[in-house]
Design an enzyme around this catalytic site. Structure first.
Site, short mmCIF file in Angstrom:
data_model
loop_
_atom_site.label_atom_id
_atom_site.label_comp_id
_atom_site.label_asym_id
_atom_site.label_seq_id
_atom_site.Cartn_x
_atom_site.Cartn_y
_atom_site.Cartn_z
CE LYS A 117 -14.87 -2.86 44.87
NZ LYS A 117 -13.56 -2.20 44.93
N1 GLU Z 1 -12.27 0.55 47.31
C1 GLU Z 1 -10.92 0.88 47.01
C2 GLU Z 1 -10.47 0.23 45.73
O1 GLU Z 1 -11.29 -0.13 44.89
C3 GLU Z 1 -9.99 0.64 48.19
C4 GLU Z 1 -9.93 -0.77 48.67
C5 GLU Z 1 -9.15 -0.96 49.98
O2 GLU Z 1 -8.56 -0.01 50.47
O3 GLU Z 1 -9.16 -2.09 50.45
O4 GLU Z 1 -9.31 0.12 45.46
#
Ligand code: GLU
Length: 424
Positions: A117
């Site tokens: 993240k």
């Molecule tokens: N931000 C989204 C999540 O928390 C998608 C992450 C992604 O597609 O890599 O799952």
């Protein structure tokens, strides 16, 4: 491009506490030793960066510095994967917890990724579009070799969108050649996958449908309340309305609107794109976000930020089912209390996995340079989610635990197995 203004006051990061709590239970159940626990908790790598940017303010131009992060938690099962969030309260602790959450989410969905993240501590609504583009491209430069198609693949998250992904793709491709697989959640014109934009909401609605089926409860006519009307909340509402549910209240950062006979969700979407907020939607009454969370309903779906259902307001929740479309919207104390009084909480790593699952499809299509039709992506998404749901619901029923405990047990076991097979 419009980026929704986000709340600046009153937010607290509950993520770290939650993760520690949920994991401690799973580590006990799986009988892990101290070294295994340490290895699974701590990130593989974390980076903090300062990004300078000239910003136009009322007083003239000023040089500002923004703090940016990327936390890569685990890549035992595949490249690091996870979103980039632009929010004034982004901080390292939150990134660590959310990166770890991605590791469990991708493992539970059984897609070949790890967890990461990142984000920038910025309120994007205070920047011009070109400032945001420069900030994003400088962030990409600073990430440098840490990201890569087989290393780490970012995606949208809170307050980022396909346009932001397009800028990252452009900046990365300057030094690496045309590389659409470097990010997912791109615009369709640049290798984005049909179905990705609505995937998280579509998936949350699909999981809600499976829960109703398991409980022999009709989704048709079920009273649904949704907190948050950004990408996730709005597509969840649209899909649930399509499936026959009655969406009786929705909210955004400015407050909520309710209509006992059911809100016309499509009209709400149009109203928000014209007025910039839900307030004033014809045929609805206004209510606060706190009042919305306390509405009597069958299904409550928090679809915004973390920690919105906590020990201060958990007692006022009057839903039978809570579906976590956001990441960590229910704190661990509220989670235990809801479980104890028989409220089913469908955990985030299952309920909102639709987004990263279709991200996987997008990445696969980019690598193969062969796009799929939307219908195929959605059918495969449903297969993947049904499979995960059955494993989690079956595990919870067999062990007599909450769905969250079952989901964590399975996800952590899968990551541990990959680590053991690869060797430390
Ligand atoms: N931000 C989204 C999540 O928390 C998608 C992450 C992604 O597609 O890599 O799952």
């Amino acid at each position: 491009m419009t980026l929704t203004r986000v709340p600046v006051v009153g937010q607290q990061c509950h993520c770290r506490d939650n993760q520690d709590h949920f994991l401690a239970r799973t580590f006990e159940r799986l009988g892990l030793d101290d070294a295994q626990r340490q290895f699974l908790v701590h990130p593989f790598r974390e980076v903090t960066m300062q990004i300078p940017l000239h910003v136009t303010a009322e007083e003239g131009e000023a040089l500002c510095t923004f703090t940016a992060y990327r936390v890569q938690h685990n890549h035992a099962r595949g490249p690091f994967k996870g979103g980039l969030r632009y929010h004034p309260e982004v901080n390292l602790e939150e990134m660590r917890a959310l990166a770890q959450l991605m590791t469990w989410k991708t493992a539970l969905a059984n897609i070949p990724f790890g967890g990461a993240k990142g984000g920038i501590a910025v309120d994007p609504s205070e920047l011009t579009l070109s400032e945001l583009e420069t900030l994003t491209k400088r962030f990409t430069q600073k990430l440098g070799i840490l990201i890569g198609v087989h290393e780490d693949v970012p995606a949208p998250d809170v307050n980022t969108n396909p346009q932001v992904m397009a800028w990252i793709f452009e900046e990365y491709s300057k030094t690496h050649g045309y590389t659409p697989g470097i990010v997912t959640g791109k615009p369709l014109e640049l290798g984005g996958a049909a179905g990705r934009l609505e995937a998280t909401g579509y998936g949350a609605a699909f999981i809600t449908m499976l829960v109703c089926e398991s409980r022999s409860m009709a989704l048709e006519g079920a009273r649904v309340v949704i907190q948050g009307f950004g990408n996730v909340g709005s597509y969840t509402a649209l899909r649930l309305a399509e499936l026959g549910a009655k969406v009786i209240a929705v909210s955004d950062v400015y407050g909520g609107v309710t209509c006992d006979a059911g809100i016309d969700v499509q009209e709400a979407v149009t109203h928000v794109s014209d007025a910039g907020r839900l307030e004033g939607l014809a045929g609805t009454d206004a209510l606060t976000n706190d009042e919305l969370l306390a509405l009597p309903c069958d299904i409550l779906i928090p679809a915004a930020l973390d920690g919105v259902i906590n020990c201060d307001n958990e007692g006022s929740v009057r839903a039978d089912i809570v579906v976590e479309a956001a990441n960590m919207p229910v704190t661990h104390m509220a989670d235990d209390a809801l479980h104890d009084r028989g409220v089913l909480v469908v955990p985030d790593i299952l309920a909102n996995a639709g987004g990263v699952i279709v991200s996987y499809f997008e990445w696969a299509q980019n690598i193969q340079e062969f796009p799929w039709p939307r219908a195929l992506a959605l059918t495969r998404l449903e297969d993947c989610l049904r499979n995960a749901y059955e494993r989690v619901a079956g595990g919870a029923a067999r062990a007599g635990t909450s769905m969250r405990t079952a989901a964590y047990d399975q996800a952590v076991a899968a990551v541990l197995r990959a680590i053991e097979l690869r060797g430390f």
